[in-house]
Design an enzyme around this catalytic site. Structure first.
Site, PDB file in Angstrom:
ATOM      1  N   HIS A  94      37.664   7.549  -8.175  1.00 32.49           N
ATOM      2  CA  HIS A  94      38.035   7.750  -6.768  1.00 32.49           C
ATOM      3  C   HIS A  94      37.830   6.419  -6.028  1.00 32.49           C
ATOM      4  O   HIS A  94      36.893   5.671  -6.325  1.00 32.49           O
ATOM      5  CB  HIS A  94      37.156   8.844  -6.153  1.00 32.49           C
ATOM      6  CG  HIS A  94      37.623   9.243  -4.783  1.00 32.49           C
ATOM      7  ND1 HIS A  94      37.338   8.483  -3.672  1.00 32.49           N
ATOM      8  CD2 HIS A  94      38.374  10.284  -4.370  1.00 32.49           C
ATOM      9  CE1 HIS A  94      37.891   9.050  -2.614  1.00 32.49           C
ATOM     10  NE2 HIS A  94      38.530  10.156  -3.004  1.00 32.49           N
ATOM     11  N   GLU A 164      46.286   8.325  -5.021  1.00 31.39           N
ATOM     12  CA  GLU A 164      45.703   8.355  -3.678  1.00 31.39           C
ATOM     13  C   GLU A 164      45.770   6.959  -3.077  1.00 31.39           C
ATOM     14  O   GLU A 164      44.900   6.109  -3.366  1.00 31.39           O
ATOM     15  CB  GLU A 164      44.234   8.785  -3.747  1.00 31.39           C
ATOM     16  CG  GLU A 164      44.024  10.190  -4.265  1.00 31.39           C
ATOM     17  CD  GLU A 164      42.715  10.761  -3.730  1.00 31.39           C
ATOM     18  OE1 GLU A 164      42.783  11.737  -2.982  1.00 31.39           O
ATOM     19  OE2 GLU A 164      41.650  10.215  -4.030  1.00 31.39           O
TER      20      GLU A 164
HETATM   21  P1  PGA Z   1      41.350  13.013   2.629  1.00 27.37           P
HETATM   22  O1  PGA Z   1      40.609  12.552   1.278  1.00 27.37           O
HETATM   23  O2  PGA Z   1      42.128  14.267   2.269  1.00 27.37           O
HETATM   24  O3  PGA Z   1      40.242  13.278   3.581  1.00 27.37           O
HETATM   25  O4  PGA Z   1      42.261  11.926   3.027  1.00 27.37           O
HETATM   26  C1  PGA Z   1      41.238  12.646   0.030  1.00 27.37           C
HETATM   27  C2  PGA Z   1      40.302  12.173  -1.039  1.00 27.37           C
HETATM   28  O5  PGA Z   1      39.456  11.306  -0.763  1.00 27.37           O
HETATM   29  O6  PGA Z   1      40.369  12.639  -2.176  1.00 27.37           O
END
Ligand code: PGA
Length: 239
Positions: A94, A164
């Site tokens: 992440h 992401e």
């Molecule tokens: P968010 O975070 O939905 O608050 O943007 C996503 C994540 O960090 O997996």
């Protein structure tokens, strides 16, 4: 290992460093899981055992695992300890781990291998920063992350990829729908072995945009941070 083929979409709640016992109790009382989808709650590890596994489409996932298998590594939790506690999924790489805990592609690679060996599905997170996007480096950055962090033993049955964009996490900003679909397509096409991988989108997903994102042809589900902390909001997303 969980049979991902059974599910049309995959939704992962990433609670990060949030929650407590009463939050958890209230959350599970109100959570409404849709059995067509695979729903995974990644709470802080200490609460994972409290997950009520009364629904066969509801799973728990850890937010991290040690890169070590055992030994003198104070504070760590190993893949075999997660397996021992029936944890079926684990986030790896992440962007917050990469940024604050110096998690490199190499570490992500080791963690992912250790998890797969224990029949735990790693959710391997990749994504570009805003600066990299603005320099048109997204494709290059993602292919390096994929090449260096996804182990050879990973396949579409035993691993998931989450795209992401770092600049979209917790900011309320998202790429356009076309951009999301295009990046997911690039990920699946960067090598034939990724063709059938499930690729989830994460970064400011909420009930008002989750439908249009999950309906995109190349998107197989979502990884949800902030919005997953509000159970009504999360119910709408997974419904
Ligand atoms: P968010 O975070 O939905 O608050 O943007 C996503 C994540 O960090 O997996």
């Amino acid at each position: 290992m969980v049979n991902l083929d059974k599910y049309s979409s995959i939704f992962i709640a990433n609670w990060k460093l949030n929650g407590n016992s009463s939050f958890l109790k209230d959350y599970y009382e109100k959570l409404k899981v849709n059995s067509n989808n695979c729903t995974i709650i990644c709470s802080p590890s200490i609460y994972l055992k409290s997950l009520k596994r009364n629904n066969e489409s509801l799973f728990c996932g850890a937010q991290d695992v040690s890169s070590y298998k055992e030994g003198a590594y104070t504070g760590e939790l190993s893949a075999s300890m997660l397996r021992d506690n029936n944890i079926d999924f684990c986030l790896v790489g992440h962007s917050e781990r990469r940024q604050y805990f110096a998690e490199t592609n190499n570490i992500v690679h080791i963690k992912s291998s250790n998890l797969i060996e224990k029949n735990i599905i790693p959710v391997i997170c990749i994504g570009e920063t805003l600066e990299q996007k603005e320099k048109n480096l997204t494709e290059e950055i993602l292919s390096t992350q994929i090449k260096d962090s996804i182990p050879n033993l990973a396949n579409h049955h035993n691993a998931l990829i989450a795209y992401e964009p770092v600049w979209a996490i917790g900011t309320g900003l998202t790429p356009t729908l076309d951009e999301i679909n295009q990046v997911h397509e690039q990920i699946k096409n960067c090598d034939t072995k990724f063709r059938n991988f499930r690729v989830l989108y994460g970064g400011s997903v909420k009930s008002s945009n989750s439908n249009e994102i999950t309906e995109l042809s190349q998107v197989d589900g979502c990884l949800i941070g902030g919005a997953s902390l509000k159970v009504d909001e999360f119910n709408t997303i997974i419904s």
